[in-house]
Design a protein around this motif. Structure first.
Motif, PDB file in Angstrom:
ATOM      1  N   ALA A   1       0.822  -1.213   0.000  1.00 46.74           N
ATOM      2  CA  ALA A   1       0.000   0.000   0.000  1.00 46.74           C
ATOM      3  C   ALA A   1       0.856   1.262   0.000  1.00 46.74           C
ATOM      4  CB  ALA A   1      -0.926   0.005   1.209  1.00 46.74           C
ATOM      5  N   ASP A   2       0.382   2.299  -0.713  1.00 47.48           N
ATOM      6  CA  ASP A   2       1.021   3.612  -0.632  1.00 47.48           C
ATOM      7  C   ASP A   2       0.601   4.301   0.672  1.00 47.48           C
ATOM      8  OD1 ASP A   2       2.188   3.200  -3.112  1.00 47.48           O
ATOM      9  OD2 ASP A   2       0.515   4.100  -4.194  1.00 47.48           O
ATOM     10  N   TYR A   3      -0.655   4.151   1.022  1.00 45.29           N
ATOM     11  CA  TYR A   3      -1.114   4.610   2.329  1.00 45.29           C
ATOM     12  C   TYR A   3      -2.451   3.957   2.651  1.00 45.29           C
ATOM     13  CZ  TYR A   3      -4.757   7.759   0.572  1.00 45.29           C
ATOM     14  OH  TYR A   3      -5.880   8.267  -0.010  1.00 45.29           O
ATOM     15  N   ILE A   4      -2.790   3.949   3.946  1.00 42.85           N
ATOM     16  CA  ILE A   4      -4.089   3.452   4.413  1.00 42.85           C
ATOM     17  C   ILE A   4      -4.724   4.561   5.239  1.00 42.85           C
ATOM     18  CG2 ILE A   4      -5.290   1.739   5.828  1.00 42.85           C
ATOM     19  CD1 ILE A   4      -3.076  -0.231   5.192  1.00 42.85           C
ATOM     20  N   ASP A   5      -5.950   4.884   4.895  1.00 43.04           N
ATOM     21  CA  ASP A   5      -6.681   5.904   5.635  1.00 43.04           C
ATOM     22  C   ASP A   5      -7.949   5.261   6.184  1.00 43.04           C
ATOM     23  OD1 ASP A   5      -7.212   8.356   6.685  1.00 43.04           O
ATOM     24  OD2 ASP A   5      -7.904   9.276   4.825  1.00 43.04           O
ATOM     25  N   ASP A   6      -8.310   5.584   7.407  1.00 44.02           N
ATOM     26  CA  ASP A   6      -9.567   5.065   7.949  1.00 44.02           C
ATOM     27  C   ASP A   6     -10.378   6.214   8.528  1.00 44.02           C
ATOM     28  OD1 ASP A   6      -9.097   4.910  11.150  1.00 44.02           O
ATOM     29  OD2 ASP A   6      -7.258   4.316  10.123  1.00 44.02           O
ATOM     30  N   TYR A   7     -11.685   6.114   8.339  1.00 45.71           N
ATOM     31  CA  TYR A   7     -12.553   7.126   8.921  1.00 45.71           C
ATOM     32  C   TYR A   7     -13.813   6.472   9.459  1.00 45.71           C
ATOM     33  CZ  TYR A   7     -13.826   7.144   3.905  1.00 45.71           C
ATOM     34  OH  TYR A   7     -14.123   6.788   2.621  1.00 45.71           O
ATOM     35  N   HIS A   8     -14.423   7.154  10.414  1.00 40.93           N
ATOM     36  CA  HIS A   8     -15.508   6.566  11.201  1.00 40.93           C
ATOM     37  C   HIS A   8     -16.834   7.273  10.930  1.00 40.93           C
ATOM     38  CE1 HIS A   8     -12.219   4.682  13.390  1.00 40.93           C
ATOM     39  NE2 HIS A   8     -11.663   5.867  13.445  1.00 40.93           N
ATOM     40  N   ILE A   9     -17.900   6.479  11.000  1.00 40.61           N
ATOM     41  CA  ILE A   9     -19.258   6.993  10.843  1.00 40.61           C
ATOM     42  C   ILE A   9     -20.084   6.460  12.010  1.00 40.61           C
ATOM     43  CG2 ILE A   9     -21.349   6.948   9.419  1.00 40.61           C
ATOM     44  CD1 ILE A   9     -19.501   6.441   6.983  1.00 40.61           C
ATOM     45  N   SER A  10     -20.789   7.350  12.711  1.00 41.61           N
ATOM     46  CA  SER A  10     -21.723   6.942  13.766  1.00 41.61           C
ATOM     47  C   SER A  10     -23.063   7.598  13.495  1.00 41.61           C
ATOM     48  CB  SER A  10     -21.213   7.351  15.146  1.00 41.61           C
ATOM     49  OG  SER A  10     -20.169   6.506  15.549  1.00 41.61           O
ATOM     50  N   LYS A  11     -24.123   6.772  13.518  1.00 42.71           N
ATOM     51  CA  LYS A  11     -25.461   7.280  13.236  1.00 42.71           C
ATOM     52  C   LYS A  11     -26.353   7.105  14.458  1.00 42.71           C
ATOM     53  CE  LYS A  11     -27.126   5.723   9.436  1.00 42.71           C
ATOM     54  NZ  LYS A  11     -27.499   4.677   8.456  1.00 42.71           N
ATOM     55  N   PRO A  12     -27.390   7.923  14.592  1.00 40.67           N
ATOM     56  CA  PRO A  12     -28.283   7.829  15.757  1.00 40.67           C
ATOM     57  C   PRO A  12     -29.002   6.483  15.874  1.00 40.67           C
ATOM     58  CG  PRO A  12     -28.649   9.881  14.561  1.00 40.67           C
ATOM     59  CD  PRO A  12     -27.729   9.045  13.727  1.00 40.67           C
ATOM     60  N   ASN A  13     -29.106   5.729  14.766  1.00 33.57           N
ATOM     61  CA  ASN A  13     -29.834   4.452  14.808  1.00 33.57           C
ATOM     62  C   ASN A  13     -28.951   3.284  15.270  1.00 33.57           C
ATOM     63  OD1 ASN A  13     -28.223   4.175  12.566  1.00 33.57           O
ATOM     64  ND2 ASN A  13     -29.832   3.493  11.187  1.00 33.57           N
ATOM     65  N   GLY A  14     -27.817   3.566  15.899  1.00 32.73           N
ATOM     66  CA  GLY A  14     -26.977   2.503  16.451  1.00 32.73           C
ATOM     67  C   GLY A  14     -26.037   1.871  15.437  1.00 32.73           C
ATOM     68  N   VAL A  15     -25.833   2.524  14.321  1.00 35.65           N
ATOM     69  CA  VAL A  15     -24.896   2.023  13.304  1.00 35.65           C
ATOM     70  C   VAL A  15     -23.573   2.750  13.477  1.00 35.65           C
ATOM     71  CG1 VAL A  15     -24.398   1.936  10.829  1.00 35.65           C
ATOM     72  CG2 VAL A  15     -26.688   1.377  11.654  1.00 35.65           C
ATOM     73  N   HIS A  16     -22.533   1.987  13.764  1.00 27.51           N
ATOM     74  CA  HIS A  16     -21.177   2.529  13.895  1.00 27.51           C
ATOM     75  C   HIS A  16     -20.308   1.811  12.868  1.00 27.51           C
ATOM     76  CE1 HIS A  16     -22.690   4.220  17.625  1.00 27.51           C
ATOM     77  NE2 HIS A  16     -23.066   3.008  17.989  1.00 27.51           N
ATOM     78  N   SER A  17     -19.563   2.580  12.114  1.00 30.03           N
ATOM     79  CA  SER A  17     -18.787   1.986  11.030  1.00 30.03           C
ATOM     80  C   SER A  17     -17.408   2.618  10.936  1.00 30.03           C
ATOM     81  CB  SER A  17     -19.525   2.172   9.697  1.00 30.03           C
ATOM     82  OG  SER A  17     -18.777   1.632   8.639  1.00 30.03           O
ATOM     83  N   THR A  18     -16.451   1.822  10.493  1.00 26.25           N
ATOM     84  CA  THR A  18     -15.126   2.318  10.126  1.00 26.25           C
ATOM     85  C   THR A  18     -14.848   1.839   8.713  1.00 26.25           C
ATOM     86  OG1 THR A  18     -14.307   2.340  12.399  1.00 26.25           O
ATOM     87  CG2 THR A  18     -12.655   2.272  10.641  1.00 26.25           C
ATOM     88  N   ILE A  19     -14.396   2.768   7.876  1.00 30.24           N
ATOM     89  CA  ILE A  19     -14.085   2.469   6.477  1.00 30.24           C
ATOM     90  C   ILE A  19     -12.596   2.640   6.264  1.00 30.24           C
ATOM     91  CG2 ILE A  19     -14.446   3.227   4.092  1.00 30.24           C
ATOM     92  CD1 ILE A  19     -17.280   4.063   4.918  1.00 30.24           C
ATOM     93  N   PHE A  20     -11.982   1.669   5.600  1.00 33.78           N
ATOM     94  CA  PHE A  20     -10.550   1.699   5.313  1.00 33.78           C
ATOM     95  C   PHE A  20     -10.353   1.899   3.807  1.00 33.78           C
ATOM     96  CE2 PHE A  20     -11.301  -1.061   8.908  1.00 33.78           C
ATOM     97  CZ  PHE A  20     -10.373  -0.631   9.855  1.00 33.78           C
ATOM     98  N   GLU A  21      -9.663   2.976   3.451  1.00 32.98           N
ATOM     99  CA  GLU A  21      -9.319   3.230   2.058  1.00 32.98           C
ATOM    100  C   GLU A  21      -7.826   2.919   1.904  1.00 32.98           C
ATOM    101  OE1 GLU A  21     -10.172   6.623  -1.296  1.00 32.98           O
ATOM    102  OE2 GLU A  21     -10.704   7.000   0.796  1.00 32.98           O
ATOM    103  N   ILE A  22      -7.521   1.955   1.037  1.00 34.60           N
ATOM    104  CA  ILE A  22      -6.150   1.461   0.904  1.00 34.60           C
ATOM    105  C   ILE A  22      -5.677   1.752  -0.517  1.00 34.60           C
ATOM    106  CG2 ILE A  22      -4.643  -0.552   1.161  1.00 34.60           C
ATOM    107  CD1 ILE A  22      -7.029  -1.808   2.811  1.00 34.60           C
TER     108      ILE A  22
END
Length: 200
Positions: free
Chosen positions: A120-141
């Motif tokens: 990988a040249d780089y890995i970036d991760d970012y987080h999403i939290s929603k009021p309906n109890g959905v929590h997510s992390t996305i990894f862009e590689i």
């Protein structure tokens, strides 16, 4: 002026040399096959064997996994979103947190994403939290990697879904960048429309 055969042949020979000119050894720019992208549209994923719903691309087929390395998957809710037009798929595997510790599941997901560090040249991760109890992390590689986009979605107490994007081709960051960007928008839409069926 008198033309004889020698003069005619001489003129013909000179014209051929001039017409041929210098050979052109200029390298041609690299070209990639044209991709016909499907029109963006979504329908609902609401399979009976999964504890959640979301909106998926209409051009993605749901294929349930019945075998995982020759054995039955841990959950019935293991499936692929296959995108034939782009020769790709989003592999999704679900686990109940009751049988698995949330910290271990998240740690395993980070380890799997960072296995690509070698290429990988780089890995970036970012987080999403929603009021309906959905929590997510996305990894862009970014780079010459097998899976350029990965994610997980959880409610932190009962449910955990992990997804990875794959293409049926040799990794090539330059040629695949527009296709990855196209599918990335679908994955972000998936996460943004994700809901648990138990009303969390």
């Amino acid at each position: 002026m008198i033309y004889n055969k020698k003069n005619v042949w001489f003129l013909f020979f000179i014209l051929i040399i001039v017409a041929c000119g210098e050979p052109d050894y200029t390298p041609k720019p690299r070209a990639y096959p044209k991709v016909n992208y499907p029109a963006k549209a979504y329908d609902k994923f609401d399979e009976s064997y999964c504890a959640f719903t979301f909106e998926k691309p209409v051009y993605a087929k749901v294929v349930q996994d019945t075998l995982f390395f020759g054995e039955k998957p841990e959950s019935e809710c293991w499936f692929d979103l296959v995108i034939p037009a782009l020769s790709g798929k989003i592999h999704c595997s679900y686990r109940e947190i009751g049988r698995n510790k949330i910290d271990k599941l998240i740690d395993d997901t980070y380890k799997l994403a960072h296995k690509h560090n070698v290429r990988a040249d780089y890995i970036d991760d970012y987080h999403i939290s929603k009021p309906n109890g959905v929590h997510s992390t996305i990894f862009e590689i970014e780079g010459e990697v097998a899976s350029p986009f990965q994610f997980y979605v959880t409610d932190s107490t009962e449910h955990f879904l992990r997804g990875s994007l794959y293409f049926n081709t040799t990794p090539n960051a330059d040629s695949m960048a527009p296709i990855i960007e196209f599918v990335k928008r679908d994955i972000i839409h998936l996460v943004n429309t994700f809901e648990w069926k138990d009303g969390k």
